[in-house]
Structures are given as C-alpha cells and as structure tokens.
Design a protein around this motif. Sequence first.
Motif, PDB file in Angstrom:
ATOM      1  N   ALA A 125     -29.608  -3.885  -3.841  1.00 22.86           N
ATOM      2  CA  ALA A 125     -28.828  -2.398  -4.809  1.00 22.86           C
ATOM      3  C   ALA A 125     -27.590  -2.535  -4.506  1.00 22.86           C
ATOM      4  O   ALA A 125     -27.543  -3.143  -3.240  1.00 22.86           O
ATOM      5  N   THR A 126     -26.732  -2.169  -5.815  1.00 17.28           N
ATOM      6  CA  THR A 126     -25.095  -1.738  -5.776  1.00 17.28           C
ATOM      7  C   THR A 126     -24.755  -0.675  -4.553  1.00 17.28           C
ATOM      8  O   THR A 126     -25.066   0.705  -5.232  1.00 17.28           O
ATOM      9  N   ILE A 127     -24.056  -0.430  -3.768  1.00 23.14           N
ATOM     10  CA  ILE A 127     -23.588   0.997  -3.335  1.00 23.14           C
ATOM     11  C   ILE A 127     -21.680   0.835  -3.518  1.00 23.14           C
ATOM     12  O   ILE A 127     -20.886  -0.646  -3.128  1.00 23.14           O
ATOM     13  N   LEU A 128     -21.508   2.235  -3.917  1.00 23.75           N
ATOM     14  CA  LEU A 128     -20.502   2.140  -4.054  1.00 23.75           C
ATOM     15  C   LEU A 128     -19.547   3.166  -2.587  1.00 23.75           C
ATOM     16  O   LEU A 128     -20.278   4.870  -3.222  1.00 23.75           O
ATOM     17  N   GLY A 129     -18.585   3.259  -2.885  1.00 25.42           N
ATOM     18  CA  GLY A 129     -17.656   3.697  -1.100  1.00 25.42           C
ATOM     19  C   GLY A 129     -16.551   4.357  -2.129  1.00 25.42           C
ATOM     20  O   GLY A 129     -15.603   3.236  -2.457  1.00 25.42           O
ATOM     21  N   LEU A 130     -16.358   5.188  -2.723  1.00 24.65           N
ATOM     22  CA  LEU A 130     -15.266   6.133  -3.482  1.00 24.65           C
ATOM     23  C   LEU A 130     -14.263   6.970  -2.188  1.00 24.65           C
ATOM     24  O   LEU A 130     -14.242   8.202  -1.942  1.00 24.65           O
ATOM     25  N   ASP A 131     -13.325   6.487  -2.886  1.00 27.44           N
ATOM     26  CA  ASP A 131     -11.476   6.713  -1.345  1.00 27.44           C
ATOM     27  C   ASP A 131     -10.834   7.613  -3.115  1.00 27.44           C
ATOM     28  O   ASP A 131     -10.189   6.844  -3.648  1.00 27.44           O
ATOM     29  N   ILE A 132     -10.568   8.759  -3.399  1.00 26.25           N
ATOM     30  CA  ILE A 132      -9.883   9.432  -3.899  1.00 26.25           C
ATOM     31  C   ILE A 132      -8.702  10.272  -3.711  1.00 26.25           C
ATOM     32  O   ILE A 132      -8.822  11.605  -3.388  1.00 26.25           O
ATOM     33  N   ASP A 133      -7.361   9.052  -3.686  1.00 23.44           N
ATOM     34  CA  ASP A 133      -6.262  10.540  -3.240  1.00 23.44           C
ATOM     35  C   ASP A 133      -5.319  10.870  -4.520  1.00 23.44           C
ATOM     36  O   ASP A 133      -6.290  10.500  -5.233  1.00 23.44           O
ATOM     37  N   PRO A 134      -4.863  11.487  -4.132  1.00 24.32           N
ATOM     38  CA  PRO A 134      -3.629  12.345  -5.352  1.00 24.32           C
ATOM     39  C   PRO A 134      -3.491  11.312  -6.338  1.00 24.32           C
ATOM     40  O   PRO A 134      -2.981  11.640  -7.430  1.00 24.32           O
ATOM     41  N   GLN A 135      -2.984  10.261  -5.786  1.00 26.50           N
ATOM     42  CA  GLN A 135      -1.814   9.330  -6.594  1.00 26.50           C
ATOM     43  C   GLN A 135      -3.425   8.380  -7.333  1.00 26.50           C
ATOM     44  O   GLN A 135      -3.132   7.065  -7.863  1.00 26.50           O
ATOM     45  N   THR A 136      -4.337   7.352  -6.181  1.00 29.36           N
ATOM     46  CA  THR A 136      -4.818   6.341  -6.255  1.00 29.36           C
ATOM     47  C   THR A 136      -6.273   6.624  -6.168  1.00 29.36           C
ATOM     48  O   THR A 136      -6.700   7.529  -5.387  1.00 29.36           O
ATOM     49  N   VAL A 137      -7.329   5.920  -7.048  1.00 31.17           N
ATOM     50  CA  VAL A 137      -8.428   6.373  -6.774  1.00 31.17           C
ATOM     51  C   VAL A 137      -8.803   4.608  -6.133  1.00 31.17           C
ATOM     52  O   VAL A 137      -8.785   3.436  -7.263  1.00 31.17           O
ATOM     53  N   ARG A 138      -9.087   4.283  -5.227  1.00 30.99           N
ATOM     54  CA  ARG A 138      -9.806   2.827  -3.962  1.00 30.99           C
ATOM     55  C   ARG A 138     -11.771   2.798  -4.214  1.00 30.99           C
ATOM     56  O   ARG A 138     -11.900   3.803  -3.986  1.00 30.99           O
ATOM     57  N   ALA A 139     -12.157   1.809  -4.591  1.00 33.34           N
ATOM     58  CA  ALA A 139     -13.290   1.687  -4.772  1.00 33.34           C
ATOM     59  C   ALA A 139     -13.806   0.597  -3.668  1.00 33.34           C
ATOM     60  O   ALA A 139     -12.919  -0.394  -3.972  1.00 33.34           O
ATOM     61  N   VAL A 140     -15.067   0.503  -3.117  1.00 32.56           N
ATOM     62  CA  VAL A 140     -15.568  -1.045  -2.097  1.00 32.56           C
ATOM     63  C   VAL A 140     -17.053  -0.611  -2.813  1.00 32.56           C
ATOM     64  O   VAL A 140     -17.736  -0.173  -2.190  1.00 32.56           O
TER      65      VAL A 140
END
Length: 531
Positions: A2-17
């Motif tokens: 399985a692939t799990i995506l953690g998504l961190d969204i702030d006002p300027q950038t979208v970061r994911a691991v």
Amino acid sequence: MATILGLDIDPQTVRAVAVRTALRKTEIIGYYQQPIELAPPPEAGEGGITVTEAAGGPEDAHQAATRRAIRGVLGSLGQPPDKVITELSGDEVSIRKASLPSKAAKKLDELLPFELEGKVPFDIAESIVDHQPIETVSGELRMHAAVVPRERIAAHLAEMRMFGLEPRHVAVGAVALDGLVPLLPELSTPGPHALIDIHPEGTDVCILVNGVCHFARTLSVTIADLDAGRQSVLERELRQTLAAWRMEGGSSPSTFFVCGQMAIRPGTDAWLGQIVGAPVETLRLPQAPGADDAVRPAFARAAALSGRALARGKHLDARQGPFATKQAANALREHLPLIAACATAVVFAFIFSSYARYSVLEARHQQLEDQLAEVTQEYFGTEARSADMALRALSRGARGDDPMPKFDAYDALEALSAAIPTEVTHDVRQLQIDLGDGDETGRFSIRGTVDSVSDTEQVVQAINNYRVVRAEGDTETRLRCFHELDLGNTTSTAEDRRSYRLEGQIRCLPEDQELSEEESSGRRGRRRRSN
C-alpha cells in the motif's frame, strides 16, 4: 503493498511524503513539493471587473492554485495513493488531557463528553470527541482528548474533496508529530524527546516517552510572527510549555529536535537551544528521492502524517461519527483485483485439495474392496465387492469347513446328559472332556454311581446308541459322536450303590462310519501311557 501519502498544505506550499508498506517492510519512496502559485491576473472586462473577481475573488484563485499544486504532487507520485492523511491545525481544535478508570475503557466514547463538558471552548453537542491513550497508571487510563467542531471538520473535508482528495484520516494538532516514531527508531527510546515545529499556523511542541506522545501543545507564534520580530513571545511560551511539562511530573527532555520549515533556516537550532537551555538538533529524516539534506527537515509534518498510518494503537482522528470513512466499501473497490486473484487462488487450491483427497479415498476404497472380495472368495466361494453382497453371502453360510467348532465340550456335555436314560438314577462324581486340537479325536471319562450293575450296562448302551442330528438345508444327518466305549471295574459304595468308570472317544461321524485304525490305535496308545 500500500502507498500512504501524508499531505501538509500551508498557504504557500504543498508538501507530501509517500510511504510504501509491504508485509513488515516500510520505506519512504519520495518527498514531493509544489508551490502554490496564483495565476497571472486576467485583463479587465466590461465595467472594469476581472474574470477572477467575477468568479468569487482572490479566495477562489488561491483554491485553484492549491488544486493545481496538489495535482502536481499526485502527478509526481505517478499513481493514486491507497490512503491520504491530512490534518487540522492545533488552533482549530481543543486538546486536553483526561483520566478515567481503566475499567471504563470500553465506555470512553460515552463518558468523555461529560468529562470534558465546560473545559473546552466548544459546544460538546456540536463537536466530535476522540481520544488517544497515553498510559495506564494505578488503574487510571491517561489519554489525550480532542474536541473538534463539526462544522470545521465538514469544511475541511469539503475543501479536500474540492481538491480531488478523500482523506482516510484527519490528524489534529501537535499530537500528530508522534507519527514520526515509526520512521525514526531513535524516537522510540525512553527519552524524553521534545519535537518543536514552527509553521505558518503556529508552533507545535510534542514530547515523546518510549515512542508515545505524553505531552502536546500548540503555541500561537507563527513563522510570520518571528519574521515580524516577536521572538520574545515564542521564548516566553516555550519556557511556559516546558514548565507545564515538568509540573505534570515529566523529566527534562534528553534531546530537543527542531523540524518543519524553520528547521531549514540557518541558526534556528542554536537560537532555540538558548531558549530551552539545552542543545537542539535539526531532525534528520530518512533519505529518499525528492529532497536533499538541506530541505528534508521541512517535510517533517508531512512525514509524521504518513507515519501515523504505520503506528500501532489508537490515534486521534477527526473523522469520527458522521464523518467516519466508509472504509469497507472503499477498501473493497481499491483491492478488488487483489481480492479476485486471491479468491481464484483459493478456488483452485480447494479444487486441487478435493481432487487429491478424492484420489486417496478412491485408492483406499479400491484396496478395501479387493480385500473384501478376497475374503468372501475364500470363505463363501464367491467374490463380494459391496456390503450388501457380503451380507447375502454371509446369510448363505460359509463354503467348506466352518472355522468354528461343530461339536464342542458343551455339546459333548449336553449329549452325555441326554444319552443317560431318565429312568436310571445316576450321579456324576467326575467328568472329563478333552476335544484336543484341530482334527485330533477327543476323549471323555466319566465316573458315576448307579443303583445296580444293570443300570451301568444300560448307561453304556444308551451312550453308545446316542446320535446327534445336524440339519444342513433340507437334509438331516445323524452323527455318532461317542466311540470305543471302555467300561472299567464297578465297585460297591457305602450306600450300597455301584460305582463305575467309563471312557471313550469323541468324534462326530456319520453313524455308518467307524473311527480309522490310526485314530483307534492313537487312543489305545494314550491309554497305555496313562496306565
């Protein structure tokens, strides 16, 4: 897998691991980052109104930019993730510590709302309440309890769906940082370890003991506040936070880690070290494509979100009650090819197992059938290959010599008793019957008393003339079973009666057939040896 995506969204950038799990193996397959860039403003139309403003203004433009950034992240991933995890910032929820008797663990969902009533700034009736256990001490279950307004959860999920996402798990506040434990084994040691993440919505402090979050707090100071020169506010709030941890009985953290966007700014670790009075290290995440050592610490929150799916036990999740994910249907759709393949394998395995078992049983059945045919052929003269045929053969009787004795000692006793005339008063003092083994001729010896010598002769004559009648089908055969009777001397008894001794051979033969010379000589030889 399985692939799990953690998504961190702030006002300027979208970061994911992205984390991939397969059996007991877990690896980070990539760090992904896309800036949220607003499209160039279009030219004004009639009346001086731009298309963006007509569609709803700058807010819609930012949402469209965020959607493009998320699509860029998903495009870099290459395939849709099996699970997406997002979060609500700590300033949107209320997290409190609570304690209840461990015996009430099964009723926490019912008891917690009453326990938190009046202690949180939200209406419990209009909020979702969830908990995350910390430890059990002296029969008391200590836990983090989170209260999240329903309208805030609904707005977050609606926003994610607008971006084309359906989060499986929605983490809350600083507690979410404990998701780093499965990815960084050093955080599972006794510690305590303090994690400090300064981000655009505030500052999160999470203290871990043995890999479990024991203390979590979200401070009000943001990156923008630090850029505006409000470092003193963060210094004061950090000192108050550490003091609150020690007042709860916690020991001073053995290690401090700074993570998040501020961690990649030079000098942040040294400055925080002056505040907490101990060395502060920049958190080092595992290597993976998409980020080098210099920028990797900024992905700590996204990594923590993906890691929460790997951690055991219950964790705070805002998707509860009416917002709970329909995991069964979603999982069924996601894994339908795998389920179909497994079902096919099970069916083929069942068919093969059934055939193998049938083959073994068929071979055993044939073996038993052959044995039955052999036995019935030997004893009944005909082969029987079924239970019904064997029963019919058994009812007709055995072929040839019956293995059971035709004339045994009880038959001899019955014949002797029946042979003595009823009018003779006869007392038996001693009776010996020896039928021998196999085809050997038997013998008998009787010692008795009668009233007179003539009675003795009458007894001898009656035994000599006695015939045993055997019926075989419709035919009756008369058999003479007592041969070569030898009457010994008779003597008088004290009661004025006559005592006698009679010996003879036992062998049932047709009445017109005599013993062979060998059988007769054998008896005479045995008698001479006995004398």
